[in-house]
Design an enzyme around this catalytic site. Sequence first.
Site, short mmCIF file in Angstrom:
data_model
loop_
_atom_site.label_atom_id
_atom_site.label_comp_id
_atom_site.label_asym_id
_atom_site.label_seq_id
_atom_site.Cartn_x
_atom_site.Cartn_y
_atom_site.Cartn_z
N ASP A 10 0.80 -1.23 0.00
CA ASP A 10 0.00 0.00 0.00
C ASP A 10 0.83 1.28 0.00
O ASP A 10 0.31 2.36 0.27
CB ASP A 10 -0.97 0.05 1.20
CG ASP A 10 -2.14 -0.90 1.01
OD1 ASP A 10 -2.33 -1.37 -0.12
OD2 ASP A 10 -2.84 -1.16 2.00
N HIS A 61 29.07 4.31 -4.90
CA HIS A 61 27.63 4.56 -4.79
C HIS A 61 27.13 4.32 -3.37
O HIS A 61 26.05 3.78 -3.16
CB HIS A 61 26.85 3.69 -5.79
CG HIS A 61 27.06 4.13 -7.21
ND1 HIS A 61 26.73 3.36 -8.28
CD2 HIS A 61 27.57 5.27 -7.71
CE1 HIS A 61 27.04 4.00 -9.40
NE2 HIS A 61 27.56 5.17 -9.07
N ASP A 63 28.16 13.82 -2.18
CA ASP A 63 27.76 13.96 -3.59
C ASP A 63 26.25 14.14 -3.57
O ASP A 63 25.51 13.19 -3.27
CB ASP A 63 28.18 12.70 -4.35
CG ASP A 63 27.89 12.79 -5.85
OD1 ASP A 63 27.12 13.68 -6.27
OD2 ASP A 63 28.43 11.96 -6.60
N ASP A 87 24.53 18.52 -9.63
CA ASP A 87 25.33 17.34 -9.28
C ASP A 87 26.69 17.81 -8.79
O ASP A 87 27.58 18.08 -9.60
CB ASP A 87 25.45 16.44 -10.52
CG ASP A 87 26.17 15.13 -10.23
OD1 ASP A 87 26.41 14.83 -9.04
OD2 ASP A 87 26.49 14.41 -11.20
N HIS A 132 36.40 5.59 -12.39
CA HIS A 132 35.26 6.11 -13.15
C HIS A 132 35.74 7.16 -14.13
O HIS A 132 36.91 7.51 -14.15
CB HIS A 132 34.19 6.67 -12.21
CG HIS A 132 34.66 7.79 -11.32
ND1 HIS A 132 34.86 9.07 -11.77
CD2 HIS A 132 34.98 7.81 -9.99
CE1 HIS A 132 35.25 9.84 -10.77
NE2 HIS A 132 35.36 9.10 -9.68
N HIS A 177 30.07 13.30 -17.29
CA HIS A 177 28.88 12.80 -17.98
C HIS A 177 28.02 14.00 -18.32
O HIS A 177 28.15 15.07 -17.71
CB HIS A 177 28.11 11.79 -17.11
CG HIS A 177 27.76 12.29 -15.74
ND1 HIS A 177 26.69 13.12 -15.50
CD2 HIS A 177 28.34 12.08 -14.52
CE1 HIS A 177 26.62 13.39 -14.21
NE2 HIS A 177 27.62 12.79 -13.58
N HIS A 189 22.55 11.53 -15.04
CA HIS A 189 23.38 11.00 -16.14
C HIS A 189 22.54 11.21 -17.39
O HIS A 189 21.75 10.36 -17.78
CB HIS A 189 23.72 9.53 -15.93
CG HIS A 189 24.67 9.32 -14.78
ND1 HIS A 189 25.08 8.09 -14.35
CD2 HIS A 189 25.32 10.21 -13.99
CE1 HIS A 189 25.92 8.23 -13.34
NE2 HIS A 189 26.07 9.51 -13.10
N GLU A 231 34.46 15.72 -12.74
CA GLU A 231 34.49 15.09 -11.43
C GLU A 231 35.58 14.03 -11.26
O GLU A 231 35.28 12.86 -11.03
CB GLU A 231 33.13 14.47 -11.12
CG GLU A 231 32.55 13.58 -12.22
CD GLU A 231 31.22 12.94 -11.79
OE1 GLU A 231 31.18 12.34 -10.71
OE2 GLU A 231 30.24 13.06 -12.56
N TYR A 242 40.59 7.17 -4.94
CA TYR A 242 40.02 6.34 -3.88
C TYR A 242 41.04 5.26 -3.53
O TYR A 242 41.32 4.39 -4.35
CB TYR A 242 38.70 5.70 -4.34
CG TYR A 242 37.80 6.70 -5.05
CD1 TYR A 242 36.87 7.46 -4.36
CD2 TYR A 242 37.93 6.92 -6.43
CE1 TYR A 242 36.08 8.41 -5.01
CE2 TYR A 242 37.15 7.86 -7.09
CZ TYR A 242 36.23 8.61 -6.38
OH TYR A 242 35.46 9.55 -7.03
N ARG A 248 36.58 13.02 -4.14
CA ARG A 248 36.07 13.42 -5.45
C ARG A 248 35.69 14.90 -5.36
O ARG A 248 35.21 15.35 -4.31
CB ARG A 248 34.86 12.57 -5.86
CG ARG A 248 34.27 12.97 -7.23
CD ARG A 248 33.31 11.93 -7.82
NE ARG A 248 32.12 11.70 -7.04
CZ ARG A 248 31.90 10.65 -6.27
NH1 ARG A 248 32.82 9.70 -6.17
NH2 ARG A 248 30.78 10.51 -5.59
N GLU A 256 33.52 17.64 -7.72
CA GLU A 256 32.64 17.64 -8.90
C GLU A 256 31.92 18.98 -9.05
O GLU A 256 31.30 19.46 -8.10
CB GLU A 256 31.60 16.52 -8.75
CG GLU A 256 30.54 16.53 -9.84
CD GLU A 256 29.58 15.35 -9.76
OE1 GLU A 256 29.30 14.89 -8.65
OE2 GLU A 256 29.11 14.90 -10.82
#
Length: 443
Positions: free
Chosen positions: A40, A244, A261, A272, A351, A355, A362, A385, A389, A407, A409
């Site tokens: 629900d 992520h 991020d 972003d 990476h 993008h 993206h 970006e 790491y 990072r 960005e």
Amino acid sequence: MINKIPAAEFAARRQRLLMQLPEGSAVLLPGAQMQPRNRDVDYPFRQDSDFYYLTGFDEPDAVLLLIRGEDSNQYLMFCQDRDPEMEIWHGYRTGPEGLVERYGVDRAWPVEQIDEILPTLIDGQQRLYFSIGDDEAFDGRMLDWLNTLKGRARQGAKAPTEMHQLNEILHEMRLFKSPHEQQIMRRAGELSAQAHIRAMQACRPGLYEYQLEAEIMHSFASEGCRQPAYPSIVGGGENACVLHYTENRDLLVDGDLVLIDAGIELDYFAGDITRTFPVGGVFGAEQRALYQLVLDAQQACIEATVPGARFNDIHELSVKILTRGLVELGLLNGDVEHLIAEGAYREFYMHRVSHWLGMDVHDVGEYQKDGLSRPLEPGMVLTIEPGLYVSPFNENVEARWRGIGIRIEDDVLVTAEGAEVLTASVPKQIADIEALMAAAQSR
Ligand code: GLY
Ligand code: MN
Ligand code: MN
């Protein structure tokens, strides 16, 4: 302040799309549907970006049909019907009449009637433009409608004989941002930047990552945006090495860095931004060295973002600067050119540097043209970006480097003169970050 695309621009987009198609073409595009989360309970509704781009209509279960006719074009839609009982439970609906009155739709019908009415609307059109493969269930229904028409051949019905992918044409349009879209993305960049500043000012050892996320969300909601453009990443210490990471549940520890991020979604356009800063307000020696290297790469890549530069050249520039720096710091050993050729940097930089950015974080649009990486043109928006790491499990480097993830960005609009950084107001120089945090901590 411009936060919304005006109705005239939606109309101009539809016109621009149809004028690229030959007469006798139909464009068929379903909107998004509610997605169940658990019993629900649904996920918050978010309209499909292509559908919103052409309609500005944000209710679920709608289907758009555009006809490029001989004499005039037609803007047709199916949507949820008005239903007093359902509206008490689930919210007010525009309904077909409302679409005609308020959205400039030529004709609209309840979506329950689509199987009956849609075949008659595409009867006699030669070409059907449709994003085949995006939604298997809808693909099946479309085949049913075509078969319905074929079954009526003896009554004179004629199904379209050519199928074309809609994606390519539509996504090429979305790749180039109009002056109005640029204004909204400028504002999305600025509001995202303000949220990051607020998080930097609020950061203290002993907070949980989700509490910093709450600062970001508070800032977005205060500006009228309940949903971020994507789930925010707030990773302290070695969590920053998980690209992520969205659990955001650990304690922030003095001496660690934290990577955030996060970006706002403003009238369906995304910001972003990533910033990485010390939880306690002061960078340690190894953190400082790696941070400055990522920052140098990021600034050089932003400078290289000019019309005519190829998308991939910017990534290769980031690889070169980061690999050279890793050798200088002793995290990689060997000849820089050779290390680049064998991809040794991927242990630390896995990476790409960029993008497209737009209605989807993206965003859509081809990255290649004629088999080559695409040259940048004014009106495109992309992120820059780079990151480094060092896995906490990396036995190839001295222990003092392990668990550091960084990072940086920003969002960049390509202009005729060069580029405009849309997210410039959130600090990224080491001295500026430390000064901002010191001022906030002394309050
Ligand atoms: N926030 C997703 C990305 O930076 O690509
Ligand atoms: Mn990004
Ligand atoms: Mn990001």
